[in-house]
Design a protein around this motif. Structure first.
Motif, PDB file in Angstrom:
ATOM      1  N   ASN A  66     -25.655  43.591   6.556  1.00  0.00           N
ATOM      2  CA  ASN A  66     -25.075  42.251   6.409  1.00  0.00           C
ATOM      3  C   ASN A  66     -23.657  42.128   6.955  1.00  0.00           C
ATOM      4  O   ASN A  66     -23.245  41.053   7.374  1.00  0.00           O
ATOM      5  N   LYS A  67     -22.903  43.218   6.927  1.00  0.00           N
ATOM      6  CA  LYS A  67     -21.514  43.191   7.377  1.00  0.00           C
ATOM      7  C   LYS A  67     -21.355  43.462   8.865  1.00  0.00           C
ATOM      8  O   LYS A  67     -20.531  42.838   9.532  1.00  0.00           O
ATOM      9  N   ASP A  68     -22.135  44.415   9.375  1.00  0.00           N
ATOM     10  CA  ASP A  68     -21.951  44.863  10.748  1.00  0.00           C
ATOM     11  C   ASP A  68     -23.005  44.361  11.726  1.00  0.00           C
ATOM     12  O   ASP A  68     -22.669  43.958  12.839  1.00  0.00           O
ATOM     13  N   LEU A  69     -24.255  44.398  11.340  1.00  0.00           N
ATOM     14  CA  LEU A  69     -25.308  44.083  12.309  1.00  0.00           C
ATOM     15  C   LEU A  69     -25.644  42.600  12.385  1.00  0.00           C
ATOM     16  O   LEU A  69     -25.632  42.023  13.467  1.00  0.00           O
ATOM     17  N   VAL A  70     -25.967  41.992  11.266  1.00  0.00           N
ATOM     18  CA  VAL A  70     -26.391  40.580  11.306  1.00  0.00           C
ATOM     19  C   VAL A  70     -25.351  39.683  11.987  1.00  0.00           C
ATOM     20  O   VAL A  70     -25.699  38.883  12.855  1.00  0.00           O
ATOM     21  N   PRO A  71     -24.052  39.806  11.662  1.00  0.00           N
ATOM     22  CA  PRO A  71     -23.093  38.903  12.315  1.00  0.00           C
ATOM     23  C   PRO A  71     -22.741  39.277  13.757  1.00  0.00           C
ATOM     24  O   PRO A  71     -22.210  38.448  14.488  1.00  0.00           O
ATOM     25  N   ASN A  72     -23.024  40.511  14.181  1.00  0.00           N
ATOM     26  CA  ASN A  72     -22.526  40.976  15.473  1.00  0.00           C
ATOM     27  C   ASN A  72     -23.584  41.348  16.492  1.00  0.00           C
ATOM     28  O   ASN A  72     -23.241  41.774  17.600  1.00  0.00           O
ATOM     29  N   ALA A  73     -24.842  41.246  16.139  1.00  0.00           N
ATOM     30  CA  ALA A  73     -25.910  41.676  17.051  1.00  0.00           C
ATOM     31  C   ALA A  73     -27.011  40.637  17.120  1.00  0.00           C
ATOM     32  O   ALA A  73     -27.212  39.866  16.188  1.00  0.00           O
TER      33      ALA A  73
ATOM     34  N   GLU B 287     -25.448  46.755   2.853  1.00  0.00           N
ATOM     35  CA  GLU B 287     -24.083  46.308   3.136  1.00  0.00           C
ATOM     36  C   GLU B 287     -23.787  46.395   4.635  1.00  0.00           C
ATOM     37  O   GLU B 287     -23.239  45.467   5.226  1.00  0.00           O
ATOM     38  N   ARG B 288     -24.159  47.501   5.263  1.00  0.00           N
ATOM     39  CA  ARG B 288     -23.931  47.651   6.709  1.00  0.00           C
ATOM     40  C   ARG B 288     -24.726  46.611   7.496  1.00  0.00           C
ATOM     41  O   ARG B 288     -24.234  46.030   8.462  1.00  0.00           O
TER      42      ARG B 288
END
Length: 149
Positions: A47-54, A44-45
């Motif tokens: 797909n939610k935090d890393l993939v879209p923002n890094a 979840e982290r």
């Protein structure tokens, strides 16, 4: 970069391999923690935090994912994962060099204070200590480190 692996941008098809490598690597570093129980949280982290923002760069050899690094637009390196069988090789340095290329103005990261191997690695790669903090998830002490060009 060693001829034994290639670096390339992350693709959605790398998700399962990246998550499995994360679990394997952290389990090796901290054998007393059950990282298999954390996979759903990590997915979840991821797909939610890393993939879209890094920006995520993966290393592969013979079609298998053997490492990856994540770096966001502010220069925060959240994850540097190198398969345990590649610890001590030039793979970690190649991934850090890629993060430096993607974030030429500087990089910050947090590393567990009890992870002497990682702290030594980052120092060898030009990072300096920049204070202490506490990991918001585990509550354990972390060292803030930074690299400036």
């Amino acid at each position: 970069m060693s001829a034994s692996f290639i670096l390339r941008p992350y693709a959605a098809s790398d998700e399962d391999a990246a998550i499995a490598l994360w679990r394997q690597t952290w389990q090796q570093a901290y054998p007393s923690i059950d990282f298999a129980a954390r996979v759903a949280w990590w997915r979840e982290r991821w797909n939610k935090d890393l993939v879209p923002n890094a920006s995520i760069v993966v290393a592969e050899r013979a079609g298998a994912l053997i490492g990856f690094v994540t770096i966001d637009a502010k220069g925060y390196l959240d994850q540097l994962v190198v398969g345990p069988e590649h610890w001590g090789s030039d793979l970690g340095t190649a991934l850090v060099d890629e993060a430096k290329r993607l974030s030429p103005d500087g990089i910050t990261l947090l590393v567990n204070t009890d992870n002497a191997r990682a702290i030594s690695f980052y120092r060898r790669n030009g990072f300096v200590d920049a204070g202490g903090d506490v990991n918001p998830t585990s509550g354990k002490p972390v060292l803030k480190m930074e690299w400036k060009p």
